[in-house]
Write a protein that holds these residues in place. Structure first.
Motif, PDB file in Angstrom:
ATOM      1  N   LEU A 265     -13.922   3.895  -6.443  1.00  0.00           N
ATOM      2  CA  LEU A 265     -13.244   2.895  -7.270  1.00  0.00           C
ATOM      3  C   LEU A 265     -11.754   2.789  -6.958  1.00  0.00           C
ATOM      4  O   LEU A 265     -11.221   1.688  -6.784  1.00  0.00           O
ATOM      5  CB  LEU A 265     -13.446   3.225  -8.757  1.00  0.00           C
ATOM      6  N   GLY A 266     -11.063   3.926  -6.873  1.00  0.00           N
ATOM      7  CA  GLY A 266      -9.623   3.896  -6.628  1.00  0.00           C
ATOM      8  C   GLY A 266      -9.277   3.235  -5.309  1.00  0.00           C
ATOM      9  O   GLY A 266      -8.335   2.430  -5.223  1.00  0.00           O
ATOM     10  N   LYS A 267     -10.045   3.556  -4.243  1.00  0.00           N
ATOM     11  CA  LYS A 267      -9.784   2.975  -2.930  1.00  0.00           C
ATOM     12  C   LYS A 267     -10.019   1.467  -2.937  1.00  0.00           C
ATOM     13  O   LYS A 267      -9.261   0.702  -2.338  1.00  0.00           O
ATOM     14  CB  LYS A 267     -10.698   3.636  -1.894  1.00  0.00           C
ATOM     15  N   MET A 268     -11.065   1.033  -3.621  1.00  0.00           N
ATOM     16  CA  MET A 268     -11.358  -0.400  -3.657  1.00  0.00           C
ATOM     17  C   MET A 268     -10.301  -1.159  -4.453  1.00  0.00           C
ATOM     18  O   MET A 268      -9.942  -2.288  -4.117  1.00  0.00           O
ATOM     19  CB  MET A 268     -12.751  -0.636  -4.259  1.00  0.00           C
ATOM     20  N   ARG A 269      -9.792  -0.541  -5.508  1.00  0.00           N
ATOM     21  CA  ARG A 269      -8.703  -1.170  -6.273  1.00  0.00           C
ATOM     22  C   ARG A 269      -7.465  -1.324  -5.395  1.00  0.00           C
ATOM     23  O   ARG A 269      -6.791  -2.366  -5.420  1.00  0.00           O
ATOM     24  CB  ARG A 269      -8.374  -0.330  -7.508  1.00  0.00           C
ATOM     25  N   GLY A 274      -3.841  -4.534  -2.184  1.00  0.00           N
ATOM     26  CA  GLY A 274      -3.184  -4.714  -0.895  1.00  0.00           C
ATOM     27  C   GLY A 274      -3.405  -6.099  -0.333  1.00  0.00           C
ATOM     28  O   GLY A 274      -2.480  -6.735   0.188  1.00  0.00           O
ATOM     29  N   VAL A 275      -4.638  -6.596  -0.431  1.00  0.00           N
ATOM     30  CA  VAL A 275      -4.945  -7.943   0.062  1.00  0.00           C
ATOM     31  C   VAL A 275      -4.157  -8.990  -0.714  1.00  0.00           C
ATOM     32  O   VAL A 275      -3.612  -9.947  -0.146  1.00  0.00           O
ATOM     33  CB  VAL A 275      -6.462  -8.218  -0.041  1.00  0.00           C
ATOM     34  N   LYS A 276      -4.094  -8.825  -2.023  1.00  0.00           N
ATOM     35  CA  LYS A 276      -3.359  -9.786  -2.847  1.00  0.00           C
ATOM     36  C   LYS A 276      -1.877  -9.796  -2.490  1.00  0.00           C
ATOM     37  O   LYS A 276      -1.242 -10.860  -2.441  1.00  0.00           O
ATOM     38  CB  LYS A 276      -3.554  -9.460  -4.330  1.00  0.00           C
ATOM     39  N   ARG A 277      -1.301  -8.614  -2.256  1.00  0.00           N
ATOM     40  CA  ARG A 277       0.121  -8.554  -1.883  1.00  0.00           C
ATOM     41  C   ARG A 277       0.369  -9.267  -0.558  1.00  0.00           C
ATOM     42  O   ARG A 277       1.312 -10.043  -0.423  1.00  0.00           O
ATOM     43  CB  ARG A 277       0.584  -7.098  -1.791  1.00  0.00           C
ATOM     44  N   TRP A 278      -0.494  -8.997   0.416  1.00  0.00           N
ATOM     45  CA  TRP A 278      -0.322  -9.639   1.710  1.00  0.00           C
ATOM     46  C   TRP A 278      -0.486 -11.157   1.601  1.00  0.00           C
ATOM     47  O   TRP A 278       0.199 -11.909   2.310  1.00  0.00           O
ATOM     48  CB  TRP A 278      -1.316  -9.086   2.720  1.00  0.00           C
ATOM     49  N   SER A 403      13.711  -1.097   4.401  1.00  0.00           N
ATOM     50  CA  SER A 403      12.252  -1.037   4.231  1.00  0.00           C
ATOM     51  C   SER A 403      11.627  -2.374   4.620  1.00  0.00           C
ATOM     52  O   SER A 403      12.260  -3.428   4.486  1.00  0.00           O
ATOM     53  CB  SER A 403      11.886  -0.742   2.766  1.00  0.00           C
ATOM     54  N   VAL A 404      10.401  -2.322   5.083  1.00  0.00           N
ATOM     55  CA  VAL A 404       9.599  -3.529   5.311  1.00  0.00           C
ATOM     56  C   VAL A 404       8.208  -3.275   4.743  1.00  0.00           C
ATOM     57  O   VAL A 404       7.839  -2.134   4.452  1.00  0.00           O
ATOM     58  CB  VAL A 404       9.496  -3.888   6.813  1.00  0.00           C
ATOM     59  N   HIS A 405       7.426  -4.331   4.610  1.00  0.00           N
ATOM     60  CA  HIS A 405       6.053  -4.159   4.137  1.00  0.00           C
ATOM     61  C   HIS A 405       5.173  -3.820   5.328  1.00  0.00           C
ATOM     62  O   HIS A 405       5.096  -4.584   6.288  1.00  0.00           O
ATOM     63  CB  HIS A 405       5.558  -5.427   3.445  1.00  0.00           C
ATOM     64  N   ILE A 406       4.528  -2.654   5.278  1.00  0.00           N
ATOM     65  CA  ILE A 406       3.717  -2.191   6.402  1.00  0.00           C
ATOM     66  C   ILE A 406       2.229  -2.228   6.069  1.00  0.00           C
ATOM     67  O   ILE A 406       1.845  -2.313   4.907  1.00  0.00           O
ATOM     68  CB  ILE A 406       4.115  -0.763   6.834  1.00  0.00           C
ATOM     69  N   ARG A 431      -3.651   1.036   2.003  1.00  0.00           N
ATOM     70  CA  ARG A 431      -2.442   1.853   2.094  1.00  0.00           C
ATOM     71  C   ARG A 431      -1.167   1.020   2.298  1.00  0.00           C
ATOM     72  O   ARG A 431      -0.098   1.564   2.562  1.00  0.00           O
ATOM     73  CB  ARG A 431      -2.569   2.866   3.235  1.00  0.00           C
ATOM     74  N   SER A 432      -1.272  -0.284   2.192  1.00  0.00           N
ATOM     75  CA  SER A 432      -0.111  -1.148   2.401  1.00  0.00           C
ATOM     76  C   SER A 432       0.964  -0.880   1.357  1.00  0.00           C
ATOM     77  O   SER A 432       0.660  -0.689   0.174  1.00  0.00           O
ATOM     78  CB  SER A 432      -0.537  -2.615   2.332  1.00  0.00           C
ATOM     79  N   ARG A 433       2.221  -0.892   1.790  1.00  0.00           N
ATOM     80  CA  ARG A 433       3.339  -0.659   0.877  1.00  0.00           C
ATOM     81  C   ARG A 433       4.645  -0.937   1.618  1.00  0.00           C
ATOM     82  O   ARG A 433       4.644  -1.161   2.831  1.00  0.00           O
ATOM     83  CB  ARG A 433       3.335   0.781   0.368  1.00  0.00           C
ATOM     84  N   PHE A 434       5.766  -0.887   0.910  1.00  0.00           N
ATOM     85  CA  PHE A 434       7.078  -0.969   1.547  1.00  0.00           C
ATOM     86  C   PHE A 434       7.442   0.409   2.072  1.00  0.00           C
ATOM     87  O   PHE A 434       7.383   1.402   1.350  1.00  0.00           O
ATOM     88  CB  PHE A 434       8.129  -1.478   0.559  1.00  0.00           C
TER      89      PHE A 434
END
Length: 545
Positions: A265-269, A274-278, A403-406, A431-434
């Motif tokens: 569950l945590g990974k899918m959340r 991450g997809v929404k942010r991108w 920082s950048v979004h990776i 794992r996407s983040r700044f």
């Protein structure tokens, strides 16, 4: 599993019948505990085992046949799993009797509790073959749900037996009673595994019982059902997630309609977020989420299917021209992302902290890498963990200036190139983040080297791709006034080279990667403090061979 070979189908039929007979005798024993009735189950131990062995042998013959289709392989594999679980239930029945027979005060056993639930188990076993032959997913679910009934019974008996232990002198009898109950309880696990095998055969890929409900719900949201859709496994991640292509059974061509991904569950959340942010940061880069479902501690995503090839596929199987084209588009895309998402917030990559955390896993896979300090002639050599500690001290004063979004897990197989559209897509974004962009650069470069293809042409291409990414990132760093890029990259590459060995079984290849990690750490430590901006790495030599 309706089209099973005769050897599998017949012996599976006989195994179900044999098990029903054994459970009938088990039920009779609990109705009236009697040693003679117990012997009727114990003496038939070899019957169920032999039938299971015959199913296994017939399934293996089918799996090794040259004309066996993928669908037939799935059917045979899961039929063998059903047979294995039926034999396990037979073993549990015998062990339950063995413990029950050791109870002297039969009233403490509470034998009257068991016949009803054993009848439930027998009923579900009788439903196995019809569920297989008709691919009845509803019946398969009922078979798996029997586990809940057995869980409830065991919880009740556990409370009763442990309560009695506090006030009774017959502790040994109560302990054996509890062990007998536990064997009946474990039949629920075997029935749930049987259910999973039937469901897996029906939909064409392995599925866990709880996750099946996410699958069914998420596919029903697409105006279809699991009956008119088929799944084909695409990948399985190291974290346990499964990724499958989804298409209509009457569809023409090889393309999928969507991608189904399920997992913890945590990974899918995190993936969904991450997809929404991108999508808000760089529209079109990530796939669209078509649906999301959660069930218990697991969840599932139905994701847009992206056309194209991963960079791993390009590097291993496509022409130099197409690979070069993909690298050009990737370089342009990365520079655009980094410029568009750049913030003035400093970023700490903490490569050595990441490396320390994963070293125990590395040493478990490659125990020979765990060495202490050594001496060669007059030269003293620090142990690897000592080098990591010394590098960590240097790293604390070297944050990235922005920082950048990776991506966060920028491996070759998470980057897709759509040649006709000349577009890059990212997948697996939990794992996407700044963060420091060096994190993505280092992971991508090492994921090239990690490929276990050792022919000269592939290794040449690996070195060239790594060098091209390095050149692009170096130019970007220079344009942004990032003076410690190369030094942070040395530590990032050391981390990735070392931690990636836990996924490499080839001892020679893993050793080459670990030696490179050590070289990079020694190089970074040897660089005089305050002169980090002058460090230059021998990239071509590092990635050659």
């Amino acid at each position: 599993m309706a089209n099973l070979s005769r050897g599998v189908a017949e012996n599976l039929h006989f195994l179900c019948a044999e098990l029903d007979g054994q459970l009938s005798n088990l039920e009779a024993y609990f109705d009236d505990p009697d040693p003679d009735k117990a012997q009727k189950v114990v003496l038939r131990a070899g019957y169920s085992y032999n039938l299971w062995s015959r199913v296994q042998s017939a399934a293996l013959r089918g799996l090794s046949a040259k004309n066996t289709t993928r669908e037939m392989r799935v059917q045979l594999h899961n039929a063998a799993l059903v047979a294995r679980n039926l034999d396990l239930i037979a073993r549990m029945a015998r062990r339950s009797l063995e413990h029950a027979e050791k109870v002297n005060q039969k009233a403490l056993l509470r034998p009257e509790t068991y016949p009803r639930v054993i009848r439930r188990v027998r009923k579900r076993i009788k439903a196995i073959l019809p569920a297989i032959n008709t691919r009845d997913s509803d019946m398969a679910i009922k078979i798996g749900q029997t586990k809940s009934d057995l869980d409830a019974l065991y919880d009740q008996l556990f409370d009763t037996y442990t309560h009695d232990m506090r006030k009774s002198k017959h502790t040994e009898d109560l302990a054996n009673s509890l062990l007998a109950a536990n064997e009946i309880h474990r039949m629920g696990e075997a029935l749930q595994s049987t259910s999973e095998a039937i469901l897996s055969a029906s939909i064409g890929q392995s599925v866990h019982f709880e996750r099946y409900f996410s699958l069914r719900n998420i596919l029903s949201d697409t105006d279809g059902t699991t009956g008119d859709l088929e799944l084909e496994p695409l990948a399985e991640t190291r974290s346990g997630s499964t990724i499958s292509g989804v298409r209509s059974k009457d569809a023409t061509g090889m393309a999928f309609d969507a991608v189904f991904k399920d997992g913890e569950l945590g990974k899918m959340r995190e993936e969904r977020a991450g997809v929404k942010r991108w999508d808000s940061i760089y529209p079109g880069l990530a796939p669209k989420i078509l649906s999301y479902e959660k069930s218990g501690q697991s969840a599932a995503l139905l994701i847009e299917y992206l056309h194209g090839q991963t960079f791993e596929q390009l590097l291993l199987g496509e022409s130099d021209a197409l690979l070069e084209q993909a690298q050009t588009v990737l370089a342009k895309t990365l520079r655009d992302i980094w410029k568009r998402t750049r913030t003035d917030e400093p970023a700490e990559m903490a490569s050595m902290k990441q490396l320390r955390k994963r070293l125990p896993d590395v040493f478990r896979v490659h125990p020979g890498f765990e060495t202490g300090a050594s001496r060669i002639g007059d030269l003293d050599l620090d142990g690897f963990e000592t080098l990591v500690g010394r590098a960590a001290e240097r790293e604390t004063d070297l944050s990235a200036p922005f920082s950048v979004h990776i991506h966060g897990d920028f491996n070759l197989d998470n980057v897709i190139f759509d040649a006709p559209e000349m577009k890059i897509h990212f997948i697996d974004l939990h794992r996407s983040r700044f963060m420091d962009y060096v994190q993505d650069v280092a992971v991508f470069m090492v994921s090239n080297y990690r490929l276990q293809a050792h022919d000269a042409q592939t290794r040449r291409r690996v070195a060239q791709v790594a060098a091209n990414v390095h050149d692009m990132a170096t130019k970007f760093a220079r344009s942004q006034g990032d003076k410690t890029f190369e030094y942070r990259l040395a530590l990032g590459l050391a981390r990735s080279f070392a931690t990636s060995t836990r996924f490499v079984f080839d001892k020679s290849h893993a050793r080459r990667m670990f030696v490179r990690a050590r070289f990079l750490l020694e190089t970074a430590i040897a660089c005089p403090p305050g002169k980090e901006n002058r460090l230059k790495l021998p990239i071509k030599e590092l990635f050659r061979g």
